[in-house]
Design a protein around this motif. Sequence first.
Motif, PDB file in Angstrom:
ATOM      1  N   ARG A  27      -7.481   3.083   5.610  1.00 46.69           N
ATOM      2  CA  ARG A  27      -7.238   1.675   5.943  1.00 46.69           C
ATOM      3  C   ARG A  27      -6.063   1.129   5.121  1.00 46.69           C
ATOM      4  NH1 ARG A  27      -8.400  -2.492   3.364  1.00 46.69           N
ATOM      5  NH2 ARG A  27      -8.363  -4.536   4.311  1.00 46.69           N
ATOM      6  N   ALA A  28      -6.063   1.466   3.827  1.00 46.68           N
ATOM      7  CA  ALA A  28      -4.980   0.981   2.962  1.00 46.68           C
ATOM      8  C   ALA A  28      -3.642   1.570   3.400  1.00 46.68           C
ATOM      9  CB  ALA A  28      -5.267   1.351   1.514  1.00 46.68           C
ATOM     10  N   ASP A  48      -4.791  -7.439   1.340  1.00 47.74           N
ATOM     11  CA  ASP A  48      -4.862  -7.218  -0.106  1.00 47.74           C
ATOM     12  C   ASP A  48      -3.622  -6.463  -0.566  1.00 47.74           C
ATOM     13  OD1 ASP A  48      -5.261  -4.565   0.619  1.00 47.74           O
ATOM     14  OD2 ASP A  48      -7.428  -4.744   0.564  1.00 47.74           O
ATOM     15  N   GLU A  49      -3.602  -6.128  -1.830  1.00 47.84           N
ATOM     16  CA  GLU A  49      -2.415  -5.490  -2.424  1.00 47.84           C
ATOM     17  C   GLU A  49      -2.156  -4.104  -1.853  1.00 47.84           C
ATOM     18  OE1 GLU A  49      -1.729  -5.469  -6.526  1.00 47.84           O
ATOM     19  OE2 GLU A  49      -0.836  -7.455  -6.303  1.00 47.84           O
ATOM     20  N   ASP A  50      -3.224  -3.470  -1.326  1.00 47.45           N
ATOM     21  CA  ASP A  50      -3.070  -2.109  -0.821  1.00 47.45           C
ATOM     22  C   ASP A  50      -2.235  -2.056   0.458  1.00 47.45           C
ATOM     23  OD1 ASP A  50      -4.466  -1.012  -2.869  1.00 47.45           O
ATOM     24  OD2 ASP A  50      -6.364  -0.840  -1.789  1.00 47.45           O
ATOM     25  N   ILE A  51      -2.322  -3.124   1.238  1.00 45.00           N
ATOM     26  CA  ILE A  51      -1.643  -3.110   2.536  1.00 45.00           C
ATOM     27  C   ILE A  51      -0.145  -3.409   2.356  1.00 45.00           C
ATOM     28  CG2 ILE A  51      -1.547  -4.223   4.809  1.00 45.00           C
ATOM     29  CD1 ILE A  51      -4.110  -2.672   4.506  1.00 45.00           C
ATOM     30  N   LEU A  52       0.657  -2.557   2.961  1.00 44.46           N
ATOM     31  CA  LEU A  52       2.110  -2.771   2.895  1.00 44.46           C
ATOM     32  C   LEU A  52       2.481  -3.893   3.852  1.00 44.46           C
ATOM     33  CD1 LEU A  52       3.799   0.741   3.057  1.00 44.46           C
ATOM     34  CD2 LEU A  52       3.702  -0.805   1.130  1.00 44.46           C
ATOM     35  N   PHE A  53       2.992  -4.963   3.317  1.00 44.05           N
ATOM     36  CA  PHE A  53       3.345  -6.084   4.174  1.00 44.05           C
ATOM     37  C   PHE A  53       4.464  -6.873   3.483  1.00 44.05           C
ATOM     38  CE2 PHE A  53       1.269  -9.768   6.801  1.00 44.05           C
ATOM     39  CZ  PHE A  53       2.443  -9.872   7.510  1.00 44.05           C
ATOM     40  N   LYS A  99       6.060 -14.741  10.991  1.00 44.81           N
ATOM     41  CA  LYS A  99       6.360 -13.326  11.245  1.00 44.81           C
ATOM     42  C   LYS A  99       5.111 -12.658  11.807  1.00 44.81           C
ATOM     43  CE  LYS A  99       8.684  -9.563   8.722  1.00 44.81           C
ATOM     44  NZ  LYS A  99       9.251  -9.201   7.422  1.00 44.81           N
ATOM     45  N   LYS A 117      -0.307  -7.825  11.901  1.00 45.56           N
ATOM     46  CA  LYS A 117      -0.105  -8.613  10.678  1.00 45.56           C
ATOM     47  C   LYS A 117       0.617  -9.918  11.003  1.00 45.56           C
ATOM     48  CE  LYS A 117       0.538  -4.312   8.226  1.00 45.56           C
ATOM     49  NZ  LYS A 117       1.613  -3.425   7.811  1.00 45.56           N
ATOM     50  N   LYS A 146       5.791  -0.411  -2.328  1.00 43.94           N
ATOM     51  CA  LYS A 146       4.942  -1.354  -3.072  1.00 43.94           C
ATOM     52  C   LYS A 146       5.569  -1.759  -4.400  1.00 43.94           C
ATOM     53  CE  LYS A 146       0.626  -0.048  -0.935  1.00 43.94           C
ATOM     54  NZ  LYS A 146      -0.462   0.933  -0.969  1.00 43.94           N
ATOM     55  N   TYR A 196      -7.792  -7.010  12.641  1.00 46.75           N
ATOM     56  CA  TYR A 196      -8.267  -5.677  13.034  1.00 46.75           C
ATOM     57  C   TYR A 196      -9.026  -5.777  14.350  1.00 46.75           C
ATOM     58  CZ  TYR A 196      -7.078  -4.223   8.319  1.00 46.75           C
ATOM     59  OH  TYR A 196      -6.394  -3.942   7.166  1.00 46.75           O
ATOM     60  N   ALA A 231       5.580  -1.871   7.996  1.00 53.30           N
ATOM     61  CA  ALA A 231       5.352  -2.699   6.809  1.00 53.30           C
ATOM     62  C   ALA A 231       6.161  -3.998   6.865  1.00 53.30           C
ATOM     63  CB  ALA A 231       5.718  -1.910   5.558  1.00 53.30           C
ATOM     64  N   GLU A 247      -8.560 -10.856   8.235  1.00 52.82           N
ATOM     65  CA  GLU A 247      -8.692 -10.716   6.773  1.00 52.82           C
ATOM     66  C   GLU A 247      -7.370 -11.086   6.115  1.00 52.82           C
ATOM     67  OE1 GLU A 247      -9.646  -6.746   5.618  1.00 52.82           O
ATOM     68  OE2 GLU A 247     -11.586  -6.739   6.649  1.00 52.82           O
ATOM     69  N   GLU A 304      -3.030   2.293   6.385  1.00 53.00           N
ATOM     70  CA  GLU A 304      -2.908   1.931   7.810  1.00 53.00           C
ATOM     71  C   GLU A 304      -2.624   3.154   8.643  1.00 53.00           C
ATOM     72  OE1 GLU A 304      -0.793  -2.081   8.217  1.00 53.00           O
ATOM     73  OE2 GLU A 304      -0.103  -1.184   6.365  1.00 53.00           O
ATOM     74  N   PHE A 305      -3.438   4.157   8.425  1.00 53.07           N
ATOM     75  CA  PHE A 305      -3.172   5.444   9.049  1.00 53.07           C
ATOM     76  C   PHE A 305      -3.181   5.351  10.565  1.00 53.07           C
ATOM     77  CE2 PHE A 305      -4.060   9.547  10.766  1.00 53.07           C
ATOM     78  CZ  PHE A 305      -3.174  10.336  10.066  1.00 53.07           C
ATOM     79  N   ILE A 319       3.795  -8.696  12.985  1.00 57.11           N
ATOM     80  CA  ILE A 319       4.127  -7.268  13.097  1.00 57.11           C
ATOM     81  C   ILE A 319       3.033  -6.580  13.898  1.00 57.11           C
ATOM     82  CG2 ILE A 319       4.597  -5.114  11.860  1.00 57.11           C
ATOM     83  CD1 ILE A 319       5.276  -6.833   9.401  1.00 57.11           C
ATOM     84  N   LYS A 360      -7.552   2.283  14.919  1.00 53.52           N
ATOM     85  CA  LYS A 360      -8.678   1.900  14.077  1.00 53.52           C
ATOM     86  C   LYS A 360      -8.282   1.368  12.697  1.00 53.52           C
ATOM     87  CE  LYS A 360     -12.829   4.242  12.336  1.00 53.52           C
ATOM     88  NZ  LYS A 360     -13.455   5.571  12.218  1.00 53.52           N
ATOM     89  N   TYR A 361      -7.337   2.046  12.046  1.00 53.03           N
ATOM     90  CA  TYR A 361      -6.982   1.663  10.674  1.00 53.03           C
ATOM     91  C   TYR A 361      -5.765   0.724  10.629  1.00 53.03           C
ATOM     92  CZ  TYR A 361     -10.063   5.557   9.730  1.00 53.03           C
ATOM     93  OH  TYR A 361     -11.139   6.390   9.701  1.00 53.03           O
ATOM     94  N   GLU A 362      -5.221   0.437  11.788  1.00 55.36           N
ATOM     95  CA  GLU A 362      -4.045  -0.438  11.826  1.00 55.36           C
ATOM     96  C   GLU A 362      -4.471  -1.874  12.079  1.00 55.36           C
ATOM     97  OE1 GLU A 362      -0.008   1.353  13.296  1.00 55.36           O
ATOM     98  OE2 GLU A 362      -1.515   1.351  14.850  1.00 55.36           O
TER      99      GLU A 362
END
Lengths: 468, 121
Positions: A307-308, B114-119, B31, B79, A159, B101, A433, B111, A310-311, B33, B74-76
């Motif tokens: 979720r953040a 946001d900044e939390d998601i690594l992309f 792209k 992208k 990040k 999702y 990622a 969605e 992406e577990f 993923i 579930k959490y993936e």
Amino acid sequence: MIRKFSPVFILFIIIISGSSLFASDGTTAILQAEHQLPEPLMVIPFIVLLLMIATGPLFYKHFWEHHYPKIAMGLGLITVLYYLIFLNDTHSLLHTLAEYLSFIALLSSLFVASGGILIKVNKKATPLLNVLFLAFGAVISNVIGTTGASMLLIRPFIKINKSRIKPYHVIFFIFIISNIGGALTPIGDPPLFLGFLRGVPFFWVIQNVWYIWIPTMILVLAVFYVMDSLNKGNSESETGKSFSGKIEFKGLKNLLYLGIIILSVFLDPAVLSFVPSLAPLPFGIREIIMFSVVYLSYKNADQEVLRANEFDFEPIKEVAYLFVGIFATMIPALQLIANEANVLGDKLNAGVFYWATGMLSGFLDNAPTYLNFLSAAMGKYGLDVNIKSHVQEFVNHDEIYLQAISVAAVFFGALTYIGNGPNFMVKSICERAGINMPSFFTYIIKYSIIILIPIFAIIWYIFFLGKG
Amino acid sequence: MNTIDESIKNNSPCLYYGNRLILPFHAHFLKVIIEDDILTDFSSSSKGINIKEEDDFTSLYFLDFEDLKNSVSKYESIKLIVVDKGKNIFDIDNHRKVAVYLEEKHKARIEETDEDILFIE
């Protein structure tokens, strides 16, 4: 089918073994004395598996992704059947099963517990910040292990660098945090912990390795700094952007789980006499605690953090399947190497121990490699690796061999994706990622051979050449 | 026809069946993923993905997957970096990073990441 097969297979091993066969302090060295050595041809399944791990994602990705569990288990089964039918050697299999369970318990618990922690760093990426980050991670990996540190820090590292990330960022992360960093304590990397269980004092490692660790770290970080300084990336796009400089943590309760994992590492009858042994079962209280942490930390984790992050269990599942094959198929390779090392022990100096332990640790599991070469080095003095007082005598006698073996087993794990458990997991997280990671061969050719081998050669020249 | 932004804002439902993901907009795809597969070849000869544009939606067929539900947990998310049809693809500001999702009963939720998601683009 594999999922059904796996527990049956494990149960089969346990049942046929009988209660007296699994000795918790059994070692490869002892087993070799009691059992016939395998045919050299039996290293073929191991070589095939290594080649397929290397070439699968490159040349037949689709087939590999669908079938790697069956391939790893199938090749492992060839070795298992050979030991059962032709060598009648259940000791080696059970010993390996116990090591595997211990390995996967530690990795999976650290993976799940750290997956519930989110670290946000709002700072502008600079080469200096990255160097400081990697150096911090290296130190931390001695406290929470290279796996824990890797899982905790890879996301914030990406990040911070998101506008300029390149594969070399991740490769140096693997070099430093997933491997070299963890050379200072027995918690850092599994081989050192194995040494600790055998009688190497806890603080011996830091006292005798720090002055090798520091120059190695400086050299690797210096190369990184130069490469990172040349990478302008999209940093210009961040010129006008403001950074708060804040570091935020979420899911801190999982630090408690990490603490439990670290403490449970010591719950071994060989370390604390009051800890009950569960022999003949191929696991102990430690593994039960670690697997419980997997369940509890996942069940109680903050959903937003999962979720953040992406577990997903897939990276640990991949490691679990591949390493079940690696652990099984490498039994003959390790036994043959241990035998050669014992036969040639007298003629081997510290430099040879350094390179041999290192190169094999890059491709085999570094924990048994460490133990086999420790056994060979102790054999030079007529000492037995299975007797704690002998290990302590060896440590006091001449530290150069143990230094060479310890340093090499940890450092050289960075040579390949399969050299150490977290390497593969870091790669998988980065690909998810969107970072195109180098292939197995590109990693070795472009990074390990060009960057690591020269640095390791300098370390050998300064500390081990002509010694011992 | 919804734009990407409208689809996100209105919570327009997406669908998935087997290896097919159905999105309620038309877009240029840059792209995609899914798991650790990074897809950037969207030509007709692509071995990883096949994109078919219908009147009111776009279908993405993930050729290496039999069932998306078995692969994306579930959490993936799946992208995407996409640009609305008609907008300037060369303007980076028009690039939308979105996450899809998978939910129950073949429904999927889209969605903006946001900044939390690594992309990484």
